[in-house]
Design a protein around this motif. Structure first.
Motif, PDB file in Angstrom:
ATOM      1  N   PRO A 107      44.205  44.499  39.915  1.00 63.40           N
ATOM      2  CA  PRO A 107      42.861  44.024  40.249  1.00 63.40           C
ATOM      3  C   PRO A 107      42.580  42.594  39.798  1.00 63.40           C
ATOM      4  O   PRO A 107      41.953  41.822  40.537  1.00 63.40           O
ATOM      5  CB  PRO A 107      41.939  45.019  39.534  1.00 63.40           C
ATOM      6  N   ASP A 108      43.041  42.212  38.611  1.00 64.16           N
ATOM      7  CA  ASP A 108      42.798  40.845  38.135  1.00 64.16           C
ATOM      8  C   ASP A 108      43.523  39.817  38.999  1.00 64.16           C
ATOM      9  O   ASP A 108      42.985  38.742  39.288  1.00 64.16           O
ATOM     10  CB  ASP A 108      43.219  40.697  36.676  1.00 64.16           C
ATOM     11  N   ALA A 109      44.725  40.151  39.434  1.00 65.70           N
ATOM     12  CA  ALA A 109      45.468  39.248  40.318  1.00 65.70           C
ATOM     13  C   ALA A 109      44.747  39.112  41.663  1.00 65.70           C
ATOM     14  O   ALA A 109      44.681  38.015  42.233  1.00 65.70           O
ATOM     15  CB  ALA A 109      46.891  39.744  40.525  1.00 65.70           C
ATOM     16  N   LEU A 110      44.183  40.206  42.152  1.00 65.73           N
ATOM     17  CA  LEU A 110      43.437  40.124  43.411  1.00 65.73           C
ATOM     18  C   LEU A 110      42.183  39.277  43.234  1.00 65.73           C
ATOM     19  O   LEU A 110      41.863  38.459  44.114  1.00 65.73           O
ATOM     20  CB  LEU A 110      43.068  41.513  43.931  1.00 65.73           C
ATOM     21  N   LEU A 111      41.486  39.429  42.134  1.00 63.68           N
ATOM     22  CA  LEU A 111      40.297  38.601  41.901  1.00 63.68           C
ATOM     23  C   LEU A 111      40.656  37.119  41.851  1.00 63.68           C
ATOM     24  O   LEU A 111      39.912  36.278  42.374  1.00 63.68           O
ATOM     25  CB  LEU A 111      39.579  39.040  40.622  1.00 63.68           C
ATOM     26  N   ARG A 112      41.799  36.792  41.273  1.00 61.02           N
ATOM     27  CA  ARG A 112      42.260  35.386  41.288  1.00 61.02           C
ATOM     28  C   ARG A 112      42.570  34.949  42.720  1.00 61.02           C
ATOM     29  O   ARG A 112      42.264  33.814  43.113  1.00 61.02           O
ATOM     30  CB  ARG A 112      43.481  35.209  40.385  1.00 61.02           C
ATOM     31  N   GLU A 113      43.166  35.832  43.498  1.00 61.04           N
ATOM     32  CA  GLU A 113      43.455  35.525  44.905  1.00 61.04           C
ATOM     33  C   GLU A 113      42.149  35.307  45.675  1.00 61.04           C
ATOM     34  O   GLU A 113      42.062  34.406  46.509  1.00 61.04           O
ATOM     35  CB  GLU A 113      44.268  36.664  45.536  1.00 61.04           C
ATOM     36  N   LEU A 114      41.139  36.098  45.398  1.00 66.61           N
ATOM     37  CA  LEU A 114      39.848  35.917  46.080  1.00 66.61           C
ATOM     38  C   LEU A 114      39.195  34.594  45.689  1.00 66.61           C
ATOM     39  O   LEU A 114      38.520  33.973  46.520  1.00 66.61           O
ATOM     40  CB  LEU A 114      38.926  37.100  45.788  1.00 66.61           C
ATOM     41  N   ASP A 115      39.406  34.136  44.462  1.00 66.10           N
ATOM     42  CA  ASP A 115      38.949  32.793  44.074  1.00 66.10           C
ATOM     43  C   ASP A 115      39.603  31.747  44.966  1.00 66.10           C
ATOM     44  O   ASP A 115      38.947  30.816  45.442  1.00 66.10           O
ATOM     45  CB  ASP A 115      39.297  32.489  42.609  1.00 66.10           C
ATOM     46  N   ARG A 116      40.903  31.905  45.193  1.00 66.21           N
ATOM     47  CA  ARG A 116      41.644  30.974  46.043  1.00 66.21           C
ATOM     48  C   ARG A 116      41.123  31.025  47.485  1.00 66.21           C
ATOM     49  O   ARG A 116      40.977  29.994  48.142  1.00 66.21           O
ATOM     50  CB  ARG A 116      43.140  31.272  45.977  1.00 66.21           C
ATOM     51  N   VAL A 117      40.818  32.222  47.970  1.00 62.28           N
ATOM     52  CA  VAL A 117      40.284  32.380  49.330  1.00 62.28           C
ATOM     53  C   VAL A 117      38.971  31.616  49.459  1.00 62.28           C
ATOM     54  O   VAL A 117      38.773  30.869  50.418  1.00 62.28           O
ATOM     55  CB  VAL A 117      40.090  33.879  49.669  1.00 62.28           C
ATOM     56  N   ARG A 118      38.080  31.777  48.504  1.00 62.60           N
ATOM     57  CA  ARG A 118      36.802  31.058  48.547  1.00 62.60           C
ATOM     58  C   ARG A 118      37.019  29.553  48.495  1.00 62.60           C
ATOM     59  O   ARG A 118      36.358  28.792  49.203  1.00 62.60           O
ATOM     60  CB  ARG A 118      35.909  31.511  47.392  1.00 62.60           C
ATOM     61  N   GLU A 119      37.956  29.129  47.659  1.00 61.78           N
ATOM     62  CA  GLU A 119      38.248  27.705  47.487  1.00 61.78           C
ATOM     63  C   GLU A 119      38.800  27.075  48.760  1.00 61.78           C
ATOM     64  O   GLU A 119      38.367  26.006  49.183  1.00 61.78           O
ATOM     65  CB  GLU A 119      39.256  27.562  46.349  1.00 61.78           C
ATOM     66  N   GLN A 120      39.774  27.730  49.388  1.00 60.68           N
ATOM     67  CA  GLN A 120      40.439  27.133  50.552  1.00 60.68           C
ATOM     68  C   GLN A 120      39.777  27.504  51.878  1.00 60.68           C
ATOM     69  O   GLN A 120      40.058  26.880  52.893  1.00 60.68           O
ATOM     70  CB  GLN A 120      41.929  27.475  50.564  1.00 60.68           C
ATOM     71  N   GLY A 121      38.931  28.532  51.878  1.00 62.02           N
ATOM     72  CA  GLY A 121      38.214  28.898  53.089  1.00 62.02           C
ATOM     73  C   GLY A 121      38.990  29.795  54.041  1.00 62.02           C
ATOM     74  O   GLY A 121      38.542  30.032  55.161  1.00 62.02           O
ATOM     75  N   PHE A 122      40.114  30.302  53.618  1.00 66.29           N
ATOM     76  CA  PHE A 122      40.883  31.244  54.428  1.00 66.29           C
ATOM     77  C   PHE A 122      41.730  32.114  53.516  1.00 66.29           C
ATOM     78  O   PHE A 122      41.953  31.787  52.356  1.00 66.29           O
ATOM     79  CB  PHE A 122      41.753  30.534  55.471  1.00 66.29           C
ATOM     80  N   ALA A 123      42.182  33.240  54.079  1.00 66.51           N
ATOM     81  CA  ALA A 123      43.023  34.171  53.322  1.00 66.51           C
ATOM     82  C   ALA A 123      44.359  34.326  54.023  1.00 66.51           C
ATOM     83  O   ALA A 123      44.464  34.152  55.245  1.00 66.51           O
ATOM     84  CB  ALA A 123      42.339  35.528  53.203  1.00 66.51           C
ATOM     85  N   VAL A 124      45.352  34.694  53.236  1.00 64.37           N
ATOM     86  CA  VAL A 124      46.702  34.895  53.762  1.00 64.37           C
ATOM     87  C   VAL A 124      47.217  36.247  53.281  1.00 64.37           C
ATOM     88  O   VAL A 124      47.021  36.628  52.128  1.00 64.37           O
ATOM     89  CB  VAL A 124      47.656  33.769  53.281  1.00 64.37           C
ATOM     90  N   ASP A 125      47.854  36.940  54.183  1.00 63.50           N
ATOM     91  CA  ASP A 125      48.648  38.135  53.863  1.00 63.50           C
ATOM     92  C   ASP A 125      50.083  37.702  54.112  1.00 63.50           C
ATOM     93  O   ASP A 125      50.475  37.458  55.249  1.00 63.50           O
ATOM     94  CB  ASP A 125      48.223  39.293  54.772  1.00 63.50           C
ATOM     95  N   ASP A 126      50.827  37.568  53.044  1.00 66.83           N
ATOM     96  CA  ASP A 126      52.199  37.073  53.142  1.00 66.83           C
ATOM     97  C   ASP A 126      53.170  38.239  52.947  1.00 66.83           C
ATOM     98  O   ASP A 126      53.785  38.385  51.898  1.00 66.83           O
ATOM     99  CB  ASP A 126      52.433  35.984  52.108  1.00 66.83           C
ATOM    100  N   GLY A 127      53.241  39.092  53.966  1.00 68.89           N
ATOM    101  CA  GLY A 127      54.114  40.253  53.881  1.00 68.89           C
ATOM    102  C   GLY A 127      53.589  41.335  52.958  1.00 68.89           C
ATOM    103  O   GLY A 127      54.343  42.184  52.513  1.00 68.89           O
ATOM    104  N   GLU A 128      52.297  41.318  52.677  1.00 70.33           N
ATOM    105  CA  GLU A 128      51.704  42.287  51.753  1.00 70.33           C
ATOM    106  C   GLU A 128      51.388  43.622  52.420  1.00 70.33           C
ATOM    107  O   GLU A 128      51.358  44.648  51.761  1.00 70.33           O
ATOM    108  CB  GLU A 128      50.435  41.703  51.141  1.00 70.33           C
ATOM    109  N   GLU A 129      51.141  43.596  53.714  1.00 69.91           N
ATOM    110  CA  GLU A 129      50.857  44.819  54.473  1.00 69.91           C
ATOM    111  C   GLU A 129      52.097  45.299  55.216  1.00 69.91           C
ATOM    112  O   GLU A 129      52.350  46.493  55.307  1.00 69.91           O
ATOM    113  CB  GLU A 129      49.704  44.573  55.464  1.00 69.91           C
ATOM    114  N   GLU A 130      52.849  44.344  55.737  1.00 65.83           N
ATOM    115  CA  GLU A 130      54.066  44.678  56.482  1.00 65.83           C
ATOM    116  C   GLU A 130      55.123  43.604  56.205  1.00 65.83           C
ATOM    117  O   GLU A 130      54.855  42.412  56.368  1.00 65.83           O
ATOM    118  CB  GLU A 130      53.767  44.738  57.975  1.00 65.83           C
TER     119      GLU A 130
END
Length: 112
Positions: free
Chosen positions: A41-64
């Motif tokens: 969960p803490d790693a995801l919260l850091r990732e969400l900080d990055r999403v807010r900062e850059q304005g987009f999200a990436v799934d880099d092979g995390e689902e498939e």
């Protein structure tokens, strides 16, 4: 689909208050879908900080494995209500190309 391992999911929860995100994660869990899935969960919260900062999200092979996805938020003027995304083979959607691709998707999201 889980929010922790998809670009669309990350975009949809990135603007939520941390307690709401934490409650959601506690309720639905964070199972590993691939070896690349964020399961802390803490790693995801850091990732969400990055999403807010850059304005987009990436799934880099995390689902498939071998699939990369990029998502940008759709706002209703005050909050995120949806997302626009593009997915493809990781060897075609290169990390260095993602900011430019996000910039091309933003007008689409704004038009919605």
């Amino acid at each position: 689909m889980y929010v922790h391992c998809t670009a669309v999911g990350k975009v949809l929860v990135a603007d939520l208050p941390v307690p709401h995100v934490s409650a959601l994660l506690a309720r639905v869990g964070m199972p590993a879908r691939t070896p690349a899935t964020i399961t802390d969960p803490d790693a995801l919260l850091r990732e969400l900080d990055r999403v807010r900062e850059q304005g987009f999200a990436v799934d880099d092979g995390e689902e498939e494995p071998g699939v990369r996805c990029l998502a940008v938020p759709v706002h209703d003027g005050t909050r995120v209500v949806a997302a626009v995304s593009v997915s493809g083979p990781a060897e075609r959607l290169l990390p260095g190309d993602l900011p430019a691709l996000a910039a091309r998707l933003r007008p689409v999201a704004d038009d919605l």
